[in-house]
Design a protein around this motif. Sequence first.
Motif, PDB file in Angstrom:
ATOM      1  N   UNK A  21       0.811  -1.213   0.000  1.00 15.89           N
ATOM      2  CA  UNK A  21       0.000   0.000   0.000  1.00 15.89           C
ATOM      3  C   UNK A  21       0.841   1.258   0.000  1.00 15.89           C
ATOM      4  N   UNK A  25       0.242   4.328  -2.417  1.00 21.53           N
ATOM      5  CA  UNK A  25      -0.082   5.658  -1.901  1.00 21.53           C
ATOM      6  C   UNK A  25       0.943   6.690  -2.367  1.00 21.53           C
ATOM      7  N   UNK A  29      -0.059   9.933  -4.330  1.00 19.85           N
ATOM      8  CA  UNK A  29       0.316  11.245  -3.792  1.00 19.85           C
ATOM      9  C   UNK A  29       1.092  12.035  -4.851  1.00 19.85           C
ATOM     10  N   UNK A  33       0.114  15.550  -6.468  1.00 11.96           N
ATOM     11  CA  UNK A  33       0.962  16.734  -6.361  1.00 11.96           C
ATOM     12  C   UNK A  33       1.301  17.336  -7.717  1.00 11.96           C
ATOM     13  N   UNK A  74      -8.732  19.630  -2.264  1.00 15.92           N
ATOM     14  CA  UNK A  74      -7.811  20.206  -1.277  1.00 15.92           C
ATOM     15  C   UNK A  74      -6.944  19.126  -0.615  1.00 15.92           C
ATOM     16  N   UNK A  77      -4.414  12.981  -1.523  1.00 19.70           N
ATOM     17  CA  UNK A  77      -4.786  11.605  -1.899  1.00 19.70           C
ATOM     18  C   UNK A  77      -6.073  11.630  -2.721  1.00 19.70           C
ATOM     19  N   UNK A 113     -11.698   4.616  -0.606  1.00 22.21           N
ATOM     20  CA  UNK A 113     -11.765   6.056  -0.885  1.00 22.21           C
ATOM     21  C   UNK A 113     -13.012   6.422  -1.674  1.00 22.21           C
ATOM     22  N   UNK A 118     -16.714   7.505   3.627  1.00 22.83           N
ATOM     23  CA  UNK A 118     -15.524   8.352   3.692  1.00 22.83           C
ATOM     24  C   UNK A 118     -15.900   9.820   3.576  1.00 22.83           C
TER      25      UNK A 118
ATOM     26  N   UNK B 349      -3.146  17.887   4.570  1.00 28.78           N
ATOM     27  CA  UNK B 349      -4.599  17.875   4.759  1.00 28.78           C
ATOM     28  C   UNK B 349      -4.967  16.764   5.760  1.00 28.78           C
ATOM     29  N   UNK B 352      -5.704  13.304   4.272  1.00 27.74           N
ATOM     30  CA  UNK B 352      -4.546  12.534   3.806  1.00 27.74           C
ATOM     31  C   UNK B 352      -3.836  11.858   4.979  1.00 27.74           C
ATOM     32  N   UNK B 355      -5.939   9.003   6.259  1.00 29.02           N
ATOM     33  CA  UNK B 355      -5.957   7.859   5.343  1.00 29.02           C
ATOM     34  C   UNK B 355      -4.685   7.024   5.501  1.00 29.02           C
ATOM     35  N   UNK B 356      -3.562   7.688   5.728  1.00 27.54           N
ATOM     36  CA  UNK B 356      -2.306   6.935   5.902  1.00 27.54           C
ATOM     37  C   UNK B 356      -2.255   6.284   7.292  1.00 27.54           C
ATOM     38  N   UNK B 359      -4.010   3.047   7.300  1.00 24.64           N
ATOM     39  CA  UNK B 359      -3.230   1.929   6.752  1.00 24.64           C
ATOM     40  C   UNK B 359      -2.226   1.395   7.775  1.00 24.64           C
ATOM     41  N   UNK B 406       5.769   9.302   9.718  1.00 20.04           N
ATOM     42  CA  UNK B 406       5.861   8.545   8.468  1.00 20.04           C
ATOM     43  C   UNK B 406       4.934   9.149   7.410  1.00 20.04           C
ATOM     44  N   UNK B 410       5.696  11.040   3.662  1.00 20.35           N
ATOM     45  CA  UNK B 410       5.093  10.650   2.385  1.00 20.35           C
ATOM     46  C   UNK B 410       4.372  11.816   1.731  1.00 20.35           C
ATOM     47  N   UNK B 411       3.766  12.661   2.541  1.00 19.42           N
ATOM     48  CA  UNK B 411       2.855  13.668   1.999  1.00 19.42           C
ATOM     49  C   UNK B 411       3.538  14.983   1.630  1.00 19.42           C
ATOM     50  N   UNK B 412       4.662  15.259   2.280  1.00 19.15           N
ATOM     51  CA  UNK B 412       5.254  16.584   2.062  1.00 19.15           C
ATOM     52  C   UNK B 412       6.172  16.631   0.847  1.00 19.15           C
TER      53      UNK B 412
END
Lengths: 141, 412
Positions: A21, A25, A29, A33, A74, A77, A113, A118, B349, B352, B355-356, B359, B406, B410-412
């Motif tokens: 996963x 992800x 992501x 982006x 906004x 994901x 999702x 959700x 956000x 996000x 959601x991580x 997991x 973590x 991943x997000x930044x």
Amino acid sequence: MNQINSIQDEIIDEFAFFGDWMEKYEYIIDLGKSLPLIEEQYKNEEHLIKGCQSQVWLHADESEGKVDFTADSDAVITKGIIALLVRVLSGQKADEIAQADLYFIDKIGLKEHLSPTRSNGLVSMVKQMKMYGLAINAKSQ
Amino acid sequence: MEVTAQQAFDIEKIRKDFPLLEQEMNGKPIIFLDSAASSQKPAQVIDRLNDYYRTGHANVHRGVYQLSQEATTAFEEARELVRQFINAPSEKEVIFVRGCTEGINLVASSYGRKFINQGDAVLITAMEHHSNIVPWQMICEERGAELRVAPVNDAGEIDLDALYALLDERVKIVSLVHVSNALGTVNPVKAIIDRAHELNVPVLVDGAQAIPHTQVDVQALDADFYTFSGHKMFGPTGIGVLYGKEKWLEQMPPYHGGGEMIKTVTFEKTTYNELPHKFEAGTPDISGVIGLGEAVKYMQSVGYDNISRHEHELLSYATEQLKQIEGLRIIGTAREKASVVSFIVEGVHPYDLGAILDKLGIAVRTGHHCTQPLMARYEIPGTVRASFAFYNNKADIDALVAGINRAVLMLK
């Protein structure tokens, strides 16, 4: 096979390469982006689909019975999944969009999702995309 | 040797009472940090429900046969347990409802139709849950009354001067939250109640987030109404309590009509049953009530002293650890807080992040927490909220912090 399904199958094949996963992800992501998905002028109240968790903007353009979608969110994901949905549905024939069975989301393991619980705006967005397809198809008949 | 309360609190033993904590989520051992939305249930409550349905079920207050009488006894014993639990003067003042939301709706509707008229006002605060906003908006609209909202400061505390300025003779009821679900703020409800009573204005307290953490004594608070949900205090879903002073409940018309709440019915005129049954139309949630009684017993066996000490330890540890994460801002920094930490991470956000964390097996709440006006006050789309119950431990917080780090990477 229509184009919608062949693109869905392409995506399923691409996702088969991901080990877990995390990799999936990270890819989503990155998609979220990298893409400027919608023109600023359409990021307004009129194009907004409000979810409890994240917000989605959707704009549709019609040309010759086909529908071009641009969209944004906004949350990154959510935006990445939007990028996939746009890839599958944008530029396709209106009637095919209206009838599309979006099986790829489930197959690539992202169905949570697209669950109503959700409340991230994606379920409403898909519904809205199909509505555009339906409306434009009806108009052209 | 005397065993002190502190020694008696064994977190590992407590955790074993909650079967769900042994489950997995997304293939990872679950780290459950969403008790403010709904708490998990101890085996004692689950077993009691099971036992009731297997051996003790019949309708209550109706049958002459033994089984029904036993069910009625169990049902009314649970009411007595709840009465003692909140120190209500009389069991007549303990009404079973579906939850806190129904408790507030009952008062808004029934008290509102009797006492709120054109030109009157209802006073709430800016940190209310939607369930303590919308019922009042509905009754204000219906009765031509004004809804007044006391503001909240940057730390997430009610601006008391502003609240008192809004409190005048036009206000017919004040309704406010004891502990904020989104911020964790513990409000000075006793002071507000005293002030309102100087003007003879009754006060309803939404205790949904208070009762799992704090001993509530409705007489010491002198609250006119106090409502809470069973499912947030380790009991079943679908059951809650509305405490109301008899003097108000007697004057208020019934909320729902039906069986149980009547004394006599003819087509011309129905007379209503005594309290508390006047407000309990239809077959009640018997198993829910019995399960709630068991949850009360369970909480008493753990003890509020232990609960509060343990949870405050968790709260300060979590606050300290979370603050070390770069870009993390805690929303709600009131001096008095319950074990709820709401936060945002700059450039990330909440959806996000949630959601991580999901997991990674970590259950947190993300979004606006049914407090959209409050989120608007802080100009944020929502927060991530970690909330702790006494069954959480420091390892849960360590997992959360590692998970956030973590996710942010991943997000930044």
